[in-house]
Design an enzyme around this catalytic site. Structure first.
Site, mmCIF file in Angstrom:
data_model
loop_
_atom_site.group_PDB
_atom_site.id
_atom_site.type_symbol
_atom_site.label_atom_id
_atom_site.label_comp_id
_atom_site.label_asym_id
_atom_site.label_seq_id
_atom_site.Cartn_x
_atom_site.Cartn_y
_atom_site.Cartn_z
ATOM 1 N N LYS A 1 0.287 -21.707 -9.711
ATOM 2 C CA LYS A 1 -0.615 -22.836 -9.495
ATOM 3 C C LYS A 1 -2.047 -22.360 -9.199
ATOM 4 O O LYS A 1 -2.304 -21.169 -9.128
ATOM 5 C CB LYS A 1 -0.078 -23.694 -8.344
ATOM 6 C CG LYS A 1 1.315 -24.276 -8.639
ATOM 7 C CD LYS A 1 1.291 -25.239 -9.813
ATOM 8 C CE LYS A 1 2.571 -26.028 -9.970
ATOM 9 N NZ LYS A 1 3.711 -25.270 -10.512
HETATM 10 C C1 LIG Z 1 4.784 -31.593 -11.795
HETATM 11 C C2 LIG Z 1 5.496 -30.721 -10.830
HETATM 12 N N1 LIG Z 1 6.055 -31.273 -9.745
HETATM 13 C C3 LIG Z 1 6.700 -30.540 -8.821
HETATM 14 C C4 LIG Z 1 6.814 -29.174 -8.962
HETATM 15 C C5 LIG Z 1 7.555 -28.383 -7.943
HETATM 16 O O1 LIG Z 1 6.716 -27.448 -7.306
HETATM 17 P P1 LIG Z 1 7.336 -26.267 -6.441
HETATM 18 O O2 LIG Z 1 7.666 -25.154 -7.384
HETATM 19 O O3 LIG Z 1 6.242 -25.898 -5.479
HETATM 20 O O4 LIG Z 1 8.528 -26.802 -5.743
HETATM 21 C C6 LIG Z 1 6.242 -28.550 -10.070
HETATM 22 C C7 LIG Z 1 6.347 -27.089 -10.230
HETATM 23 O O5 LIG Z 1 5.997 -26.487 -11.165
HETATM 24 C C8 LIG Z 1 5.575 -29.343 -11.025
HETATM 25 O O6 LIG Z 1 5.024 -28.788 -12.110
#
Ligand SMILES: Cc1ncc(COP(=O)(O)O)c(C=O)c1O
Length: 386
Positions: free
Chosen positions: A186
């Protein structure tokens, strides 16, 4: 064409000596779990979003789950979101006890289609969960006006969009609940991790309790000199806390975020210039409303007819030339669980299906050089020439 010397990943975190020194200091301090560094990072995040509260958690997935639980789901309640997202968006809706109701996207900007959200609202709808896709904002005026009209909550899946702005306001500086991700791909990272921003005191309290075993006070109070050893449990909660080791990274990433976004923006604009004459690539369109794109991802679509090869073959050929790409994402309604449980099938969301069959994410990260980017473009042009 010869492959480039080393493999170019599509994403890479920017970690420098500041982050490393802070992590080492944390490790030597005797306090590595949730503690003062998380507290300070939460204050910085709240400040960045001009919000009264930010809660750090160990992933955006955890954050979405907590945000959904805070709505107090009841049997049959529904949450509207899109199929074009990472499956965590849908999984957490199910885990919290809601039925996911999916709608389609705009095929050019990839953002949730407000008109379809309106059509999907029923007496069971409890919340709308827009995803700010790739770092551009969803059309929040439309979403919040529907939410206001139907008395719904909005949980913004802002995993891609720390630093994004909508009509002059930072995502997270207004609205109900926003959930950010600090996964290494990210725009800023804490290794793994995330944050929830929320303006409502009671909701924050609920999420705090769910976050740590359902205990009514956090571990830092429990173990510090001023805290007490006893606690009560008011819900069979989760273990979603961020560690000080992770926050040590965040303390130095957040102040650099706007600079990271500037570099990403420069490279994204350069992709538009360098790829303008590549017929077989359909470049992403910016939403028409005023916004600042955080450029988490640069996602063109491969026009498979013009290219004469499938997206997956294209990705494979780029890999042979040492160019990495990402696949963000597959259509969630076509995963087995969602097909079998909710009856979704191919054809339900034509725009999502069109995009997910053609999308690929090109390398984009702050330390990527123009030479790296030239290699990507040269490889694309070479493969497409056949
Ligand atoms: C649109 C979206 N929502 C939620 C997430 C979940 O993030 P995390 O990996 O921090 O749990 C991601 C992860 O890539 C995502 O792209």
């Amino acid at each position: 064409m010869k492959p480039r010397k080393d493999f170019l990943q599509f994403a890479r975190p920017t970690i420098t000596d500041d982050e490393i020194a802070e992590v080492v200091e944390c490790l030597k301090s005797g306090w590595i779990t949730t503690g003062p560094k998380v507290k300070k990072f939460e204050e910085m995040l709240a400040d960045y979003h001009q919000a009264p509260h930010a809660l750090c958690i160990n992933s955006a997935t955890a954050g979405l789950h907590l945000a959904l639980l805070s709505l107090g789901p009841k049997e049959g309640d529904e949450v509207i979101t899109t199929s074009y997202t990472f499956v965590a968006t849908l999984n957490t809706i199910v885990q919290a006890g809601f039925k996911p109701v999916l709608v389609d996207i705009d095929p050019k900007t990839y953002q949730i289609d407000g008109a379809q959200v309106e059509k999907a609202i029923t007496s069971k709808t409890k919340a709308i969960m827009p995803v700010h896709y790739a770092g551009a904002p969803a059309d929040l005026d439309v979403i919040y006006s529907l939410a206001g009209k139907h008395n719904l909550k909005v949980i913004e899946d802002a995993a891609h969009s720390i630093g994004t702005e909508y009509k002059g306001k930072r995502v997270g500086s207004f609205g109900d609940i926003q959930v950010f991700s600090f996964h290494p791909n990210k725009n800023m990272t804490t290794g793994e991790g995330g944050a929830i921003v929320c303006r409502d005191e009671d909701t924050v309290k609920k999420m705090n309790v769910y976050k740590f075993h359902g205990i009514d006070r956090d571990a830092f109070n429990r173990f510090s000199k001023s805290g007490s050893q006893e606690y009560d449990v008011i819900y069979p909660g989760y273990k979603y806390n961020m560690l000080d080791m992770q926050a040590a990274l965040g303390l130095h990433q957040l102040p650099k975020l706007d600079g990271f976004i500037e570099k990403r923006t420069h490279l994204a604009n350069r992709y538009y210039d360098l790829l303008a004459d590549v017929d077989a690539l359909i470049l992403p369109e910016a939403p028409k409303y005023d916004h600042k794109h955080a450029w988490h991802l640069f996602i063109p679509l491969l026009d498979t007819d013009k290219a004469g090869l499938s997206r997956n073959d294209f990705i494979g050929k780029l890999k042979e030339l040492n160019i990495g790409t990402g696949l963000h994402y597959q259509a969630c309604h076509l995963f087995t669980y969602y097909k079998e449980t909710y009856g979704y099938k191919k054809g339900n969301f034509p725009n999502t299906e069109y995009v997910t069959e053609r999308c690929l994410s090109l390398p984009l990260f702050p330390t990527m050089t123009e030479k790296d980017q030239d290699d990507v473009v040269a490889a694309i042009k070479y493969v497409l020439k056949g």
